[in-house]
Design a protein around this motif. Sequence first.
Motif, PDB file in Angstrom:
ATOM      1  N   SER A 168      25.435  39.324  29.695  1.00 30.48           N
ATOM      2  CA  SER A 168      24.820  41.136  29.622  1.00 30.48           C
ATOM      3  C   SER A 168      25.291  41.944  31.671  1.00 30.48           C
ATOM      4  O   SER A 168      26.370  40.777  31.977  1.00 30.48           O
ATOM      5  N   LYS A 169      25.781  42.949  31.325  1.00 32.14           N
ATOM      6  CA  LYS A 169      26.630  43.022  32.695  1.00 32.14           C
ATOM      7  C   LYS A 169      25.583  43.061  33.873  1.00 32.14           C
ATOM      8  O   LYS A 169      26.020  42.834  34.802  1.00 32.14           O
ATOM      9  N   LYS A 170      24.331  42.827  33.498  1.00 32.15           N
ATOM     10  CA  LYS A 170      23.190  43.017  34.707  1.00 32.15           C
ATOM     11  C   LYS A 170      23.160  41.782  34.837  1.00 32.15           C
ATOM     12  O   LYS A 170      23.545  41.111  36.611  1.00 32.15           O
ATOM     13  N   PHE A 171      23.391  40.715  33.882  1.00 33.49           N
ATOM     14  CA  PHE A 171      23.377  38.919  33.945  1.00 33.49           C
ATOM     15  C   PHE A 171      24.970  38.875  35.302  1.00 33.49           C
ATOM     16  O   PHE A 171      24.030  38.158  36.234  1.00 33.49           O
ATOM     17  N   ALA A 172      26.398  39.287  34.554  1.00 35.87           N
ATOM     18  CA  ALA A 172      26.800  38.902  35.445  1.00 35.87           C
ATOM     19  C   ALA A 172      26.568  39.767  36.832  1.00 35.87           C
ATOM     20  O   ALA A 172      27.341  38.813  37.999  1.00 35.87           O
ATOM     21  N   GLN A 173      26.167  41.053  37.016  1.00 36.98           N
ATOM     22  CA  GLN A 173      26.561  41.756  38.519  1.00 36.98           C
ATOM     23  C   GLN A 173      25.526  40.575  39.196  1.00 36.98           C
ATOM     24  O   GLN A 173      25.968  39.720  40.362  1.00 36.98           O
ATOM     25  N   ALA A 174      24.138  39.916  38.258  1.00 39.27           N
ATOM     26  CA  ALA A 174      23.560  39.887  39.376  1.00 39.27           C
ATOM     27  C   ALA A 174      24.027  37.636  39.951  1.00 39.27           C
ATOM     28  O   ALA A 174      23.559  37.293  40.975  1.00 39.27           O
ATOM     29  N   HIS A 175      24.956  36.923  39.157  1.00 38.60           N
ATOM     30  CA  HIS A 175      25.276  36.091  39.952  1.00 38.60           C
ATOM     31  C   HIS A 175      26.897  35.988  39.754  1.00 38.60           C
ATOM     32  O   HIS A 175      27.293  35.155  39.861  1.00 38.60           O
ATOM     33  N   ASN A 176      27.119  36.657  39.877  1.00 39.58           N
ATOM     34  CA  ASN A 176      28.962  36.908  40.530  1.00 39.58           C
ATOM     35  C   ASN A 176      29.785  36.553  39.597  1.00 39.58           C
ATOM     36  O   ASN A 176      30.676  36.051  39.577  1.00 39.58           O
ATOM     37  N   LEU A 177      29.709  37.040  38.256  1.00 37.73           N
ATOM     38  CA  LEU A 177      30.320  36.337  37.129  1.00 37.73           C
ATOM     39  C   LEU A 177      31.577  37.325  36.434  1.00 37.73           C
ATOM     40  O   LEU A 177      30.948  38.473  36.233  1.00 37.73           O
ATOM     41  N   THR A 178      32.375  36.802  36.406  1.00 39.97           N
ATOM     42  CA  THR A 178      33.648  37.242  35.839  1.00 39.97           C
ATOM     43  C   THR A 178      34.068  36.616  34.607  1.00 39.97           C
ATOM     44  O   THR A 178      33.716  35.188  34.677  1.00 39.97           O
ATOM     45  N   GLU A 179      34.851  37.380  34.201  1.00 41.16           N
ATOM     46  CA  GLU A 179      35.808  36.228  33.024  1.00 41.16           C
ATOM     47  C   GLU A 179      36.768  35.409  33.608  1.00 41.16           C
ATOM     48  O   GLU A 179      36.770  34.033  33.160  1.00 41.16           O
ATOM     49  N   ARG A 180      37.484  35.227  34.685  1.00 38.50           N
ATOM     50  CA  ARG A 180      37.524  34.228  35.225  1.00 38.50           C
ATOM     51  C   ARG A 180      36.729  33.585  36.252  1.00 38.50           C
ATOM     52  O   ARG A 180      37.397  32.493  36.993  1.00 38.50           O
ATOM     53  N   THR A 181      35.254  33.438  36.156  1.00 43.45           N
ATOM     54  CA  THR A 181      34.723  32.881  37.031  1.00 43.45           C
ATOM     55  C   THR A 181      35.134  30.876  36.004  1.00 43.45           C
ATOM     56  O   THR A 181      35.170  31.138  35.110  1.00 43.45           O
ATOM     57  N   PRO A 182      34.988  30.068  37.355  1.00 42.07           N
ATOM     58  CA  PRO A 182      34.498  29.060  36.443  1.00 42.07           C
ATOM     59  C   PRO A 182      34.228  28.246  35.500  1.00 42.07           C
ATOM     60  O   PRO A 182      33.191  28.327  35.865  1.00 42.07           O
ATOM     61  N   PRO A 183      34.031  27.350  33.971  1.00 41.58           N
ATOM     62  CA  PRO A 183      32.806  27.725  33.353  1.00 41.58           C
ATOM     63  C   PRO A 183      32.164  26.538  33.795  1.00 41.58           C
ATOM     64  O   PRO A 183      30.706  27.110  33.524  1.00 41.58           O
ATOM     65  N   ALA A 184      32.086  25.382  35.256  1.00 38.96           N
ATOM     66  CA  ALA A 184      30.677  24.608  36.036  1.00 38.96           C
ATOM     67  C   ALA A 184      29.834  25.968  36.734  1.00 38.96           C
ATOM     68  O   ALA A 184      29.455  25.722  36.598  1.00 38.96           O
ATOM     69  N   THR A 185      30.910  26.758  37.055  1.00 36.45           N
ATOM     70  CA  THR A 185      30.045  27.541  37.489  1.00 36.45           C
ATOM     71  C   THR A 185      28.848  28.725  36.548  1.00 36.45           C
ATOM     72  O   THR A 185      27.590  29.206  37.716  1.00 36.45           O
ATOM     73  N   VAL A 186      29.153  28.859  35.953  1.00 32.90           N
ATOM     74  CA  VAL A 186      28.746  29.404  35.037  1.00 32.90           C
ATOM     75  C   VAL A 186      28.030  28.687  34.283  1.00 32.90           C
ATOM     76  O   VAL A 186      27.238  29.778  33.675  1.00 32.90           O
ATOM     77  N   ALA A 187      27.940  27.643  33.602  1.00 33.11           N
ATOM     78  CA  ALA A 187      27.178  26.756  33.245  1.00 33.11           C
ATOM     79  C   ALA A 187      25.652  26.450  34.315  1.00 33.11           C
ATOM     80  O   ALA A 187      24.280  26.556  33.743  1.00 33.11           O
ATOM     81  N   LYS A 188      25.581  26.181  35.106  1.00 37.57           N
ATOM     82  CA  LYS A 188      24.817  25.920  36.596  1.00 37.57           C
ATOM     83  C   LYS A 188      24.488  27.144  37.013  1.00 37.57           C
ATOM     84  O   LYS A 188      22.884  28.263  36.921  1.00 37.57           O
ATOM     85  N   ALA A 189      24.922  29.448  36.792  1.00 41.36           N
ATOM     86  CA  ALA A 189      24.158  30.391  36.182  1.00 41.36           C
ATOM     87  C   ALA A 189      23.293  30.423  35.223  1.00 41.36           C
ATOM     88  O   ALA A 189      22.635  31.066  35.256  1.00 41.36           O
ATOM     89  N   LEU A 190      23.499  29.923  34.283  1.00 33.89           N
ATOM     90  CA  LEU A 190      22.561  29.448  33.239  1.00 33.89           C
ATOM     91  C   LEU A 190      21.212  28.926  33.582  1.00 33.89           C
ATOM     92  O   LEU A 190      20.550  29.432  32.302  1.00 33.89           O
ATOM     93  N   ILE A 191      20.911  28.432  34.374  1.00 33.47           N
ATOM     94  CA  ILE A 191      19.909  27.843  34.516  1.00 33.47           C
ATOM     95  C   ILE A 191      18.567  28.822  35.083  1.00 33.47           C
ATOM     96  O   ILE A 191      18.841  29.477  35.236  1.00 33.47           O
ATOM     97  N   GLY A 192      17.588  28.440  34.106  1.00 31.54           N
ATOM     98  CA  GLY A 192      17.004  29.562  34.260  1.00 31.54           C
ATOM     99  C   GLY A 192      16.420  30.662  33.658  1.00 31.54           C
ATOM    100  O   GLY A 192      15.668  31.631  33.106  1.00 31.54           O
ATOM    101  N   SER A 193      17.931  30.465  32.735  1.00 27.18           N
ATOM    102  CA  SER A 193      17.866  31.757  31.543  1.00 27.18           C
ATOM    103  C   SER A 193      17.188  32.203  30.425  1.00 27.18           C
ATOM    104  O   SER A 193      16.920  31.580  29.781  1.00 27.18           O
ATOM    105  N   THR A 194      17.491  33.271  29.862  1.00 27.60           N
ATOM    106  CA  THR A 194      17.106  33.506  28.094  1.00 27.60           C
ATOM    107  C   THR A 194      19.098  33.874  27.403  1.00 27.60           C
ATOM    108  O   THR A 194      19.290  34.623  27.852  1.00 27.60           O
ATOM    109  N   GLY A 195      18.526  32.871  26.737  1.00 29.21           N
ATOM    110  CA  GLY A 195      19.636  32.875  25.567  1.00 29.21           C
ATOM    111  C   GLY A 195      19.507  33.109  24.518  1.00 29.21           C
ATOM    112  O   GLY A 195      17.930  33.040  23.587  1.00 29.21           O
TER     113      GLY A 195
END
Length: 339
Positions: A123-150
């Motif tokens: 979501s836009k809210k989650f992306a902003q909270a974790h500074n995620l963009t389409e170019r963010t490395p996948p490893a960084t994205v995966a770690k940002a998902l910890i504790g999230s709701t999918g």
Amino acid sequence: MRDSMVKRRNRLGVLAVILALGAALVTACGNSDGRTTVTVGVGGSIFDTQLHVADANGYFRAAGLDVKFVTLTASIGAAALESDSVQFYNDSPTDFLTAVGRKIPEVGVSMNAVGNPIGLIVSKKFAQAHNLTERTPPATVAKALIGSTGGASSATTRGQAGIFMRAYGVQPSSVRYVSLPSPAADKAALNNNRIDWFVTSEPIPLAVQAAGDGVVVASPETVPAWSIPKTGYGQIVVARQSYVDEHPDIVQKFVGAIEQATKYMHSHENESLGVAKKILTGIPDAVLLRSLRQVDWPESNSMNDSGWKTTMAFLNAEGALPKGTKITHTNWTNEYLPQ
């Protein structure tokens, strides 16, 4: 209690499909033009394009078939086949092999796409909270998902999310899932912030991003574990074993027309895009084109042991198959493909 409610919803879903089709479509039948009408289950993703190319280019009609399409969710595909409300189903390998593992008498008669055109969209809210963009490395994205709701609308997409997380050292158990009935429900839940992210087949994730409602942070273009060499088969045309035994001529005509379509798509990207625009309406051309390019549309729809070995390795990594599931030559065949 929850399992019984899910099963009841699935039974009601199948009943709704049968009622919608009407008695005239319950089995393959002839029409006044001498062609045979067959009903085909599709999932509403980019993987359905080759079937519609076969229809638009007249390959089905030339083979003596009239094809009617019915959109099915993964939860009722096998039941729709068994009830004979559809004669063929454009199925994912996960759902097909789940049926095989449960001893449901289905057979794969054509492999009409290779690859795994999916996206993980936050979501836009989650992306902003974790500074995620389409170019963010996948490893960084995966770690940002910890504790999230999918969001999870099928065992397939939940398993694919798990493959992504484990590839970067994140345990799937570190996230919470909300079970939802369809990718459309995933999208709605993302928009109202009920979930932080979901994984599903294209073009939905890229379309959500194009509308400004989320950010695609993982795809086969960025995640090696989701790439074509790692995933194997992407889509299988499935039929009931009894139907194949009783109507080999129809099966041969049907899969032959599809192979014509995938061969055509292999070298006619713009024309394929034109068909995709008609069936996946309201989606930007750039989204559809990028989705089409995430799939290998093979010139030959034949299957082999090597391809199934790769596919099984990927699906076992998903953890979505019944324990002990195996595939043998009794479960798939190239017999009805053009020689």
